[in-house]
Write an enzyme that holds these catalytic residues in place. Structure first.
Site, PDB file in Angstrom:
ATOM      1  N   HIS A 275       0.813  -1.177  -0.027  1.00 23.01           N
ATOM      2  CA  HIS A 275      -0.308  -0.088  -0.078  1.00 23.01           C
ATOM      3  C   HIS A 275       0.949   1.272  -0.084  1.00 23.01           C
ATOM      4  O   HIS A 275       0.725   1.720  -1.105  1.00 23.01           O
ATOM      5  CB  HIS A 275      -0.824  -0.212   1.121  1.00 23.01           C
ATOM      6  CG  HIS A 275      -1.962   0.988   1.205  1.00 23.01           C
ATOM      7  ND1 HIS A 275      -2.185   1.811   0.186  1.00 23.01           N
ATOM      8  CD2 HIS A 275      -2.956   1.229   2.168  1.00 23.01           C
ATOM      9  CE1 HIS A 275      -3.204   2.599   0.517  1.00 23.01           C
ATOM     10  NE2 HIS A 275      -3.606   2.293   1.651  1.00 23.01           N
ATOM     11  N   HIS A 326      -2.020   0.345 -11.555  1.00 24.59           N
ATOM     12  CA  HIS A 326      -2.903   0.799 -10.512  1.00 24.59           C
ATOM     13  C   HIS A 326      -4.045   0.082 -10.404  1.00 24.59           C
ATOM     14  O   HIS A 326      -4.605  -0.337 -11.365  1.00 24.59           O
ATOM     15  CB  HIS A 326      -3.296   2.296 -10.630  1.00 24.59           C
ATOM     16  CG  HIS A 326      -3.931   3.067  -9.380  1.00 24.59           C
ATOM     17  ND1 HIS A 326      -4.960   2.968  -9.329  1.00 24.59           N
ATOM     18  CD2 HIS A 326      -3.218   3.380  -8.254  1.00 24.59           C
ATOM     19  CE1 HIS A 326      -5.472   3.642  -8.180  1.00 24.59           C
ATOM     20  NE2 HIS A 326      -4.355   3.910  -7.580  1.00 24.59           N
ATOM     21  N   ASP A 387       3.502   7.111  -7.325  1.00 21.72           N
ATOM     22  CA  ASP A 387       4.712   6.756  -6.457  1.00 21.72           C
ATOM     23  C   ASP A 387       5.924   6.673  -7.600  1.00 21.72           C
ATOM     24  O   ASP A 387       7.096   6.791  -7.090  1.00 21.72           O
ATOM     25  CB  ASP A 387       4.452   5.147  -6.037  1.00 21.72           C
ATOM     26  CG  ASP A 387       3.568   4.896  -4.826  1.00 21.72           C
ATOM     27  OD1 ASP A 387       3.469   5.826  -4.072  1.00 21.72           O
ATOM     28  OD2 ASP A 387       2.633   4.153  -5.094  1.00 21.72           O
TER      29      ASP A 387
END
Length: 452
Positions: A275, A326, A387
């Site tokens: 996560h 994702h 990210d």
């Protein structure tokens, strides 16, 4: 039997007692991971806080990939960010007000709210001494313990009236930067033998600048550093009710437990490497690529390395290209696009333009190599996620990896508290209690003398 033998007996049984035939999930209609067969999320609730959009469902039931959109209280985050940037100001405090209240603040609202956050940011002496005494190498763990201790300083910790929930939310949003910065200074001193610096926040600084000041000291950061950290906080502030940590907060909150226990549950979820820790993995992967790819402009060499990663022959041998893919976004992650815009400017200021261009090429080739490797068609499109560039950004502004995931929490506390408030103020609320079907055959009790 000694202690090790007892543990061995118990652990040896896990492979058998925890094994469930995967076919049973399909046979019984179980949505593993609360995901449908087409990988969309199972609808588990309704919210007015935020929305994450990556596809459209067609009349025939199939999903059509579309450019990603993220909405805060119905406002497109791209419009929110560009509107704030057009006024040449910071926006995390404004975003927090929006998510908590459901509406954009007036100039007077924003000034008062920002001032309240800054005034609430300092830790009291007892909390400071507690963090100084905490040992550990993981700041997320220290953050969770510190949040639970805040319960003891709250005069009405179990009060779930709207006024008190807002009071607690503001206190947590303000305290997170101070806890994280102090926890890092303690870790740096305890684990690395460095000098211990305790810096107190300024009442006239933004949340982003106060964090950089407490982490690095005066004169150790630029205006651009502050602006891009502020942007990262805006982009991480919420991501709908279905992401794992927010859902954890909502599930815990549905029991009407206290705010601190619910937020600690969210921190525990975010701490997991599947996560909140992905940007650290991206940085590690990129460092490995820089070391092993001789020509940073050679497409064939990059493709060959990425294929090795997918084949579990390179980097950490998990078969994952970190920063790509994702659960919801397909064609694009709007957060990644917004962060990339300013990351390019940051790379120029820090003299890291070659590295940034290398990352852009990896981004381009990573998506193509992944699709070719998976033999995925246009309907299975994938993209980089936020990210991919956030780790580069944090590293470029001089922040250590130990605080990468805590920064995520520092932003997401806004979304967590907004969703908690919503969960507790439904007109027909009920505890979240899904069903699990037992598939273990029944067995009879065996007397002790007959057991083997």
């Amino acid at each position: 039997m000694d202690n090790k033998q007892v543990i061995k007996v118990l652990s040896d049984s896990i492979a058998v007692t925890s094994n469930i035939d995967k076919d049973l999930f399909t046979k019984m209609g179980v949505k593993r991971g609360l995901r449908n067969e087409d990988h969309s999320g199972v609808l588990a609730g309704l919210t007015r806080v935020g929305d994450v959009v990556g596809y459209e469902r067609q009349e025939d039931g199939t999903l059509k990939p579309i450019p990603g959109k993220l909405y805060y209280r119905g406002i497109d985050v791209e419009e929110l960010v560009h509107g704030i940037q057009a006024d040449n100001r910071l926006g995390f405090e404004e975003t927090a007000f929006l998510l908590l209240s459901g509406k954009l603040p007036t100039k007077e609202n924003l000034q008062a709210f920002s001032s309240l956050l800054a005034q609430t940011m300092p830790l009291n002496h007892t909390a400071t001494m507690n963090i100084l005494s905490l040992k550990g190498k993981n700041i997320m763990n220290i953050l969770a313990r510190s949040v639970l201790e805040l319960y003891t300083y709250d005069q009405d910790p179990d009060d779930i009236t709207p006024d008190n929930l807002i009071h607690q939310s503001i206190n947590l949003i303000a305290k997170f930067p101070s806890i994280i910065a102090l926890a890092y200074q303690v870790l740096r001193h305890d684990q690395q033998g460095r000098s211990l610096h305790i810096r107190h926040p300024h009442e006239d600084f933004s949340v982003a600048e106060n964090f950089l000041y407490m982490m690095k000291g005066p004169g150790k950061y630029t205006e651009l550093d502050v602006r891009i950290l502020d942007l990262a906080l805006i982009l991480h502030a919420d991501h709908g009710g279905g992401n794992n940590s927010t859902f954890s907060v909502r599930v815990t909150s549905s029991t009407e437990t206290d705010t601190y226990s619910a937020i600690a549950a969210g921190i525990g979820s975010l701490k997991g490497p599947l996560h909140g820790g992905a940007n650290v993995k991206v940085n590690g992967m990129l460092a490995d690529m820089k070391k092993n790819i001789k020509d940073w402009n050679d497409v064939e060499e990059i493709d060959a390395y990425l294929t090795k990663v997918l084949n579990k022959e390179a980097y950490d041998r998990t078969g994952l290209i970190y920063g790509i893919g994702h659960a919801v976004y397909t064609i694009s992650d709007p957060r990644a696009g917004l962060l990339k815009e300013m990351a390019r400017e940051l790379a120029k200021e820090k003299g890291r333009e070659d590295e940034f261009r290398f990352m852009e090429l990896i981004e381009e080739r990573g998506v193509e190599v992944f699709l070719n490797y998976k033999k995925a068609g246009a309907k299975q499109r994938t993209c980089i996620n936020v990210d991919y560039y956030s780790g580069f950004v944090y590293d470029a502004i001089g922040l250590p990896e130990e605080v990468f995931t805590p920064i995520f929490a520092m932003a997401r506390i806004v979304g967590w508290t907004a969703h908690r408030i919503e969960e507790l103020n439904f007109s027909s609320k009920r505890i979240i209690r899904p069903a699990y079907k037992n598939v273990r055959p029944l067995q009879e009790f065996v007397p002790m003398k007959d057991r083997k």
